[in-house]
Motif scaffolding. Structure first.
Motif, PDB file in Angstrom:
ATOM      1  N   SER A 366       0.865  -1.174   0.000  1.00 39.07           N
ATOM      2  CA  SER A 366       0.000   0.000   0.000  1.00 39.07           C
ATOM      3  C   SER A 366       0.903   1.226   0.000  1.00 39.07           C
ATOM      4  O   SER A 366       1.893   1.284   0.719  1.00 39.07           O
ATOM      5  CB  SER A 366      -0.934   0.002   1.188  1.00 39.07           C
ATOM      6  N   TYR A 367       0.565   2.154  -0.857  1.00 39.83           N
ATOM      7  CA  TYR A 367       1.417   3.313  -1.051  1.00 39.83           C
ATOM      8  C   TYR A 367       0.822   4.538  -0.392  1.00 39.83           C
ATOM      9  O   TYR A 367      -0.387   4.676  -0.281  1.00 39.83           O
ATOM     10  CB  TYR A 367       1.580   3.590  -2.542  1.00 39.83           C
ATOM     11  N   ALA A 368       1.712   5.441   0.018  1.00 45.70           N
ATOM     12  CA  ALA A 368       1.246   6.721   0.545  1.00 45.70           C
ATOM     13  C   ALA A 368       1.156   7.705  -0.619  1.00 45.70           C
ATOM     14  O   ALA A 368       2.066   7.790  -1.438  1.00 45.70           O
ATOM     15  CB  ALA A 368       2.216   7.222   1.606  1.00 45.70           C
ATOM     16  N   GLU A 369       0.059   8.422  -0.669  1.00 50.42           N
ATOM     17  CA  GLU A 369      -0.132   9.412  -1.721  1.00 50.42           C
ATOM     18  C   GLU A 369       0.794  10.599  -1.483  1.00 50.42           C
ATOM     19  O   GLU A 369       0.889  11.097  -0.375  1.00 50.42           O
ATOM     20  CB  GLU A 369      -1.603   9.866  -1.706  1.00 50.42           C
ATOM     21  N   SER A 370       1.504  11.044  -2.518  1.00 46.42           N
ATOM     22  CA  SER A 370       2.313  12.256  -2.373  1.00 46.42           C
ATOM     23  C   SER A 370       1.843  13.290  -3.392  1.00 46.42           C
ATOM     24  O   SER A 370       0.866  13.075  -4.104  1.00 46.42           O
ATOM     25  CB  SER A 370       3.799  11.929  -2.538  1.00 46.42           C
ATOM     26  N   SER A 371       2.552  14.409  -3.455  1.00 46.59           N
ATOM     27  CA  SER A 371       2.092  15.504  -4.322  1.00 46.59           C
ATOM     28  C   SER A 371       2.231  15.149  -5.783  1.00 46.59           C
ATOM     29  O   SER A 371       3.200  14.516  -6.191  1.00 46.59           O
ATOM     30  CB  SER A 371       2.927  16.754  -4.058  1.00 46.59           C
ATOM     31  N   CYS A 372       1.268  15.601  -6.590  1.00 48.64           N
ATOM     32  CA  CYS A 372       1.344  15.443  -8.035  1.00 48.64           C
ATOM     33  C   CYS A 372       2.533  16.246  -8.552  1.00 48.64           C
ATOM     34  O   CYS A 372       2.702  17.402  -8.203  1.00 48.64           O
ATOM     35  CB  CYS A 372       0.054  15.969  -8.671  1.00 48.64           C
ATOM     36  N   ILE A 373       3.391  15.607  -9.344  1.00 49.85           N
ATOM     37  CA  ILE A 373       4.521  16.346  -9.919  1.00 49.85           C
ATOM     38  C   ILE A 373       4.237  16.715 -11.370  1.00 49.85           C
ATOM     39  O   ILE A 373       5.137  17.067 -12.124  1.00 49.85           O
ATOM     40  CB  ILE A 373       5.851  15.572  -9.789  1.00 49.85           C
ATOM     41  N   ARG A 424       1.763   8.014  -6.689  1.00 51.86           N
ATOM     42  CA  ARG A 424       0.862   7.049  -6.033  1.00 51.86           C
ATOM     43  C   ARG A 424      -0.469   7.671  -5.620  1.00 51.86           C
ATOM     44  O   ARG A 424      -1.018   7.356  -4.550  1.00 51.86           O
ATOM     45  CB  ARG A 424       1.532   6.416  -4.808  1.00 51.86           C
ATOM     46  N   ILE A 425      -0.976   8.557  -6.436  1.00 54.59           N
ATOM     47  CA  ILE A 425      -2.282   9.155  -6.157  1.00 54.59           C
ATOM     48  C   ILE A 425      -3.357   8.199  -6.681  1.00 54.59           C
ATOM     49  O   ILE A 425      -3.290   7.787  -7.836  1.00 54.59           O
ATOM     50  CB  ILE A 425      -2.411  10.538  -6.843  1.00 54.59           C
ATOM     51  N   PRO A 426      -4.320   7.790  -5.843  1.00 54.40           N
ATOM     52  CA  PRO A 426      -5.373   6.883  -6.319  1.00 54.40           C
ATOM     53  C   PRO A 426      -6.350   7.643  -7.217  1.00 54.40           C
ATOM     54  O   PRO A 426      -7.505   7.865  -6.868  1.00 54.40           O
ATOM     55  CB  PRO A 426      -6.034   6.389  -5.031  1.00 54.40           C
ATOM     56  N   LEU A 427      -5.854   8.046  -8.395  1.00 54.78           N
ATOM     57  CA  LEU A 427      -6.615   8.954  -9.267  1.00 54.78           C
ATOM     58  C   LEU A 427      -8.000   8.428  -9.596  1.00 54.78           C
ATOM     59  O   LEU A 427      -8.992   9.146  -9.507  1.00 54.78           O
ATOM     60  CB  LEU A 427      -5.829   9.181 -10.567  1.00 54.78           C
TER      61      LEU A 427
ATOM     62  N   ASN B  77       5.113  20.623   5.997  1.00 58.07           N
ATOM     63  CA  ASN B  77       4.868  19.945   4.724  1.00 58.07           C
ATOM     64  C   ASN B  77       5.181  18.464   4.900  1.00 58.07           C
ATOM     65  O   ASN B  77       6.199  18.101   5.488  1.00 58.07           O
ATOM     66  CB  ASN B  77       5.786  20.566   3.659  1.00 58.07           C
ATOM     67  N   GLU B  78       4.275  17.606   4.420  1.00 60.63           N
ATOM     68  CA  GLU B  78       4.485  16.163   4.588  1.00 60.63           C
ATOM     69  C   GLU B  78       5.391  15.568   3.524  1.00 60.63           C
ATOM     70  O   GLU B  78       5.590  14.361   3.466  1.00 60.63           O
ATOM     71  CB  GLU B  78       3.135  15.439   4.600  1.00 60.63           C
ATOM     72  N   GLY B  79       5.906  16.422   2.642  1.00 57.43           N
ATOM     73  CA  GLY B  79       6.809  15.952   1.584  1.00 57.43           C
ATOM     74  C   GLY B  79       8.030  15.259   2.175  1.00 57.43           C
ATOM     75  O   GLY B  79       8.349  15.404   3.355  1.00 57.43           O
ATOM     76  N   ARG B  80       8.699  14.483   1.329  1.00 54.51           N
ATOM     77  CA  ARG B  80       9.819  13.685   1.814  1.00 54.51           C
ATOM     78  C   ARG B  80      11.145  14.337   1.458  1.00 54.51           C
ATOM     79  O   ARG B  80      11.343  14.789   0.343  1.00 54.51           O
ATOM     80  CB  ARG B  80       9.744  12.292   1.188  1.00 54.51           C
ATOM     81  N   ILE B  81      12.062  14.322   2.418  1.00 55.79           N
ATOM     82  CA  ILE B  81      13.396  14.882   2.172  1.00 55.79           C
ATOM     83  C   ILE B  81      14.182  13.952   1.250  1.00 55.79           C
ATOM     84  O   ILE B  81      15.052  14.363   0.517  1.00 55.79           O
ATOM     85  CB  ILE B  81      14.136  15.129   3.507  1.00 55.79           C
ATOM     86  N   ASP B  82      13.815  12.649   1.268  1.00 58.30           N
ATOM     87  CA  ASP B  82      14.610  11.680   0.495  1.00 58.30           C
ATOM     88  C   ASP B  82      14.064  11.472  -0.921  1.00 58.30           C
ATOM     89  O   ASP B  82      14.339  10.469  -1.550  1.00 58.30           O
ATOM     90  CB  ASP B  82      14.684  10.338   1.242  1.00 58.30           C
TER      91      ASP B  82
END
Lengths: 445, 333
Positions: A366-373, A424-427, B77-82
């Motif tokens: 299971s993935y954590a959603e991060s920001s859209c790049i 990993r956004i569940p679009l 911000n919950e962004g990742r440093i890595d």
């Protein structure tokens, strides 16, 4: 018309997930022993749930009707084992909720309800053939579970010129359609000819992805006697088996946006397994109470292609397949791209259940959603030419009108966008939420 | 209604929305690939500028990573440093600095890139402008002398600072430029000319970019449209007046065009998402770069052009959309 054709024409977009078919694609279909108990949900199809016509403690025979269709877009339901109705109530459904179902406890025999078989059905009129399909409770067995007879009843103003048979099986892991095409090609072809007859169509084409050469050969051989059936081998690409995508790949035609249907492009599409169900209903008088499905994944002892009775509980299938590994993490009902993760294994398989996947921790990450790049992967993956990242943003901002303008309702929910998203956004999940809201708003008006 | 059956969970199953598969490359892997793709250009800068290059690169990367960490924390911000994105910004910023940059210039640039370029907008994915270019322009207008005096490469005759080929062309004209290049076009392509750290070697940049093309992380549309437009635009003027205007080949290999076209104008966050939008973006970059180079006050226009087009990105995405399925008229049966 050439008989077995290779075509490089395909639809725009799509993705190439790993296939994972190797574990089961060479395994002949086995028959699951009769289960002691089946749970038959009244809602196994798109449309109104069936209405029970039996009551608790009634005895029923295999193939006996236990619920009636509740309207045109609905189908009847049949007992899949012989025994006694022990309960009618809410039971866990693969969709994660509790839904009304009829429970039958078996008496160990498999006494069949007397059936009316037809000799030489192709010489008959259309209407008894269609009646047989309606009575058998057949739904699209590829996974969508849309009542088959509705797709056999085109309105008068729609002119059709082609029947398309879907043998793509583009979902990873699944191999049940592959096996029936290899082992039961004659029955599929009989079904195709009956469907052509019912729809008054001359021509049929079967679309098969090029990762199933044996199935393509088998179907080409079985249909050699009918020059109006051809087999077209197309590119392996997900979602090649999506109705609109398959039509595009095989004919170049694009079905217009909803509410238009494939009929508006002059075609009707049926799955290969549905062809067998139609054949069995018409020729043998057997209703739709069993199907072939694939059991696979890295957390099941022995993957199989199994002929199972409708309503069989996952736990019975697991036991027959040698049990699950201790590191079992996720159970998927259906294929990995569109299937539903089961909450419990005490749920039944349905008419349209094409696979059961048992995945270990390794496969069920299971993935954590991060920001859209803004990489645009989802835009290039979307087979409907939508911009999933844009739609997702509109859902998050609750901008429903813009969401509709951007075509959210055209989304076929194939999941290619979410598959391809590096953040990993569940679009597709966001889009489904948006579609549900749009549909709810439309109903309110 | 009968009692619903009790279900005994044998184990807690994981649930989640479909699809239950995902491609292997995630944001982290994409950013790391960009770092790998920048290695040839890093190597070239070390060859041409020696220890100074290592000093500038190390300091910029370290500063960017530290500022990233600080701002992630500060802005909750919950962004990742890595996720390697700060390293990418660090390298790209270093590539935009002269090898002689003093430490305070580097620290200021890193702070501007991470704060004004990125975190003020909400961090990774939310910044409208390329952070490294924001910093470059900030430094250029604040300390123009520092940002335009370049040490000669180690393979050039004397070690004093000099102007870039584009700078010579702007201030001294075409004849001086031809004299300074010594009639050898290879120096320009290889990078044996004065310039900022990473922009000088078109060849090294191109080799790195090939890796990103191979991985599918950048697409041909923007670089091709950008470089093609510069070539065509400067080519027209060269054909008309070859005694006044430099050749289009010079313009393609000079300055920061390759670095900009392959690594800055292809930044996913700040560029359009559709292929047609990318072509439009690249064309705009090429046009603005050419106009600035030929008639502008600055010798080089790549950084300005990309930032200006970054500003147009939301507009381009709004009007240039993918072709929706089903809009093509079906053949009537």
């Amino acid at each position: 018309m050439a008989h077995l054709v290779r075509s490089s024409k395909t639809f725009y977009g799509g993705v190439h997930p790993a296939e994972y078919k190797g574990a089961s694609e060479h395994l002949p279909i086995e028959i699951l022993p009769l289960p002691h108990k089946v749970v038959l949900p009244l809602s196994q199809h798109l449309g109104a749930p069936s209405a029970p016509c039996v009551k608790v403690s009634d005895t029923v025979k295999t193939g006996q009707k236990i619920a009636d269709a509740a309207g045109f877009i609905s189908v009847p339901l049949h007992a899949s084992i012989t025994g006694t109705v022990t309960a009618i109530g809410a039971f866990p459904h693969p969709n994660g909720r509790r839904m009304e179902a009829i429970v039958i406890e078996g008496n160990g025999t498999d006494e069949k309800e007397p059936a009316m078989s037809m000799h030489d059905p192709l010489s008959l009129d259309n209407s008894p053939l269609k009646q047989a399909v309606i009575a058998a409770g057949i739904v699209g067995l590829g996974g969508a579970a849309f009542p088959t007879h509705v797709k056999l009843s085109p309105p008068k103003e729609k002119t059709l010129d082609l029947l398309i048979i879907n043998g793509c099986e583009c979902e990873p892991y699944l191999t049940c359609d592959n096996r029936i095409m290899i082992e039961q090609a004659d029955r599929i072809v009989e079904g195709i000819r009956l469907l052509k007859k019912i729809l008054c169509l001359k021509k049929a084409v079967v679309g098969i992805e090029n990762n199933k050469p044996e199935a393509a050969q088998s179907l080409a051989k079985a249909s050699a006697a009918d020059p109006e059936i051809s087999v077209i081998v197309i590119k392996t690409k997900y979602p090649q088996g999506g109705e609109k995508q398959l039509i595009k790949s095989l004919t170049g035609r694009e079905v217009p946006p909803p509410p238009a249907l494939p009929m508006d492009a002059g075609v009707v599409v049926h799955n290969v397994a549905t062809c067998i169900a139609v054949r069995d209903a018409v020729v043998d008088g057997t209703p739709c109470y069993q199907r072939v499905l694939t059991v696979s994944g890295d957390a099941i002892a022995t993957p199989k292609n199994l002929l199972v009775r409708n309503g069989t509980l996952l736990s019975d299938i697991i036991a027959f397949c040698g049990g699950t590994a201790p590191n079992l993490k996720k159970v998927v009902i259906g294929g990995p791209m569109m299937g539903i993760a089961a909450v419990t294994i005490d749920v039944p398989v349905l008419k349209a259940t094409s696979g059961l996947l048992f995945l270990s921790e390794k496969c069920a990450i299971s993935y954590a959603e991060s920001s859209c790049i803004r990489c645009g992967s989802c835009v290039r993956a979307c087979p409907m030419g939508l911009a999933p990242s844009t739609l997702c943003g509109l859902v998050k901002k609750r901008r429903w009108d813009s969401l509709k303008e951007e075509g959210a309702l055209e989304c076929i929910e194939c999941g290619s966008c979410a598959y391809s998203c590096p953040a990993r956004i569940p679009l597709v999940q966001y889009i489904k939420i948006g579609k549900a809201e749009l549909n709810a708003r439309a109903r309110k008006k | 209604m009968p009692e619903p059956e009790k279900s005994e969970p044998i184990a807690l199953l994981a649930v989640g929305p479909s699809p239950h598969l995902a491609r292997s490359d995630d944001t982290q892997r994409i950013m790391l690939s960009v770092v790998i793709a920048l290695v040839p250009a890093i190597a070239a800068s070390i060859v041409f500028f020696g220890f100074d290059s290592i000093r500038v690169l190390a300091l910029t990367i370290a500063a960017c990573v530290v500022f990233e960490k600080v701002f992630l924390k500060l802005f909750k911000n919950e962004g990742r440093i890595d996720d390697w994105s700060a390293v990418v910004t660090g390298i790209l910023l270093a590539f935009n600095l002269p090898a002689s940059s003093p430490w305070w210039l580097i620290l200021t640039g890193s702070l501007v890139a991470m704060l004004l370029g990125k975190h003020i907008y909400g961090g990774l994915g939310h910044n409208p402008f390329n952070p490294a270019l924001i910093a470059r322009i900030f430094l250029l207008i604040s300390w123009p002398t520092c940002m335009t005096s370049f040490p000669k490469t180690r393979f050039m005759a004397d070690g004093i600072s000099s102007a870039t080929p584009l700078g010579i062309l702007k201030t001294d004209g075409l004849a001086k430029l031809q004299a300074s290049l010594g009639g050898s076009p290879f120096n320009l392509a290889l990078g044996n000319v004065p310039g900022s750290l990473g922009e000088i070697s078109a060849l090294a940049i191109f080799i790195g970019a090939l890796y990103l093309f191979y991985k599918g992380y950048i697409r041909w549309h923007i670089p091709a449209a950008f470089i093609g437009t510069v070539f065509a635009f400067t080519g027209i003027f060269y054909l008309a007046q070859p005694e006044t205007y430099a050749s289009p080949v010079f313009h393609v290999f000079a300055g920061g065009l390759f670095l900009g076209a392959f690594f800055m104008a292809t930044d996913m966050v700040t560029t359009p998402i559709t292929s047609a939008g990318m072509l439009l973006f690249g064309f705009g970059c090429g046009l603005i770069t050419s106009v600035i180079r030929l008639w502008g006050g600055y010798p080089e226009g790549v950084a300005f052009s990309i930032l200006i087009m970054n500003a147009f990105t939301p507009l381009i995405d709004r009007y240039v959309k993918p072709a929706r399925f089903g809009k093509i008229k079906s053949r009537k049966p």
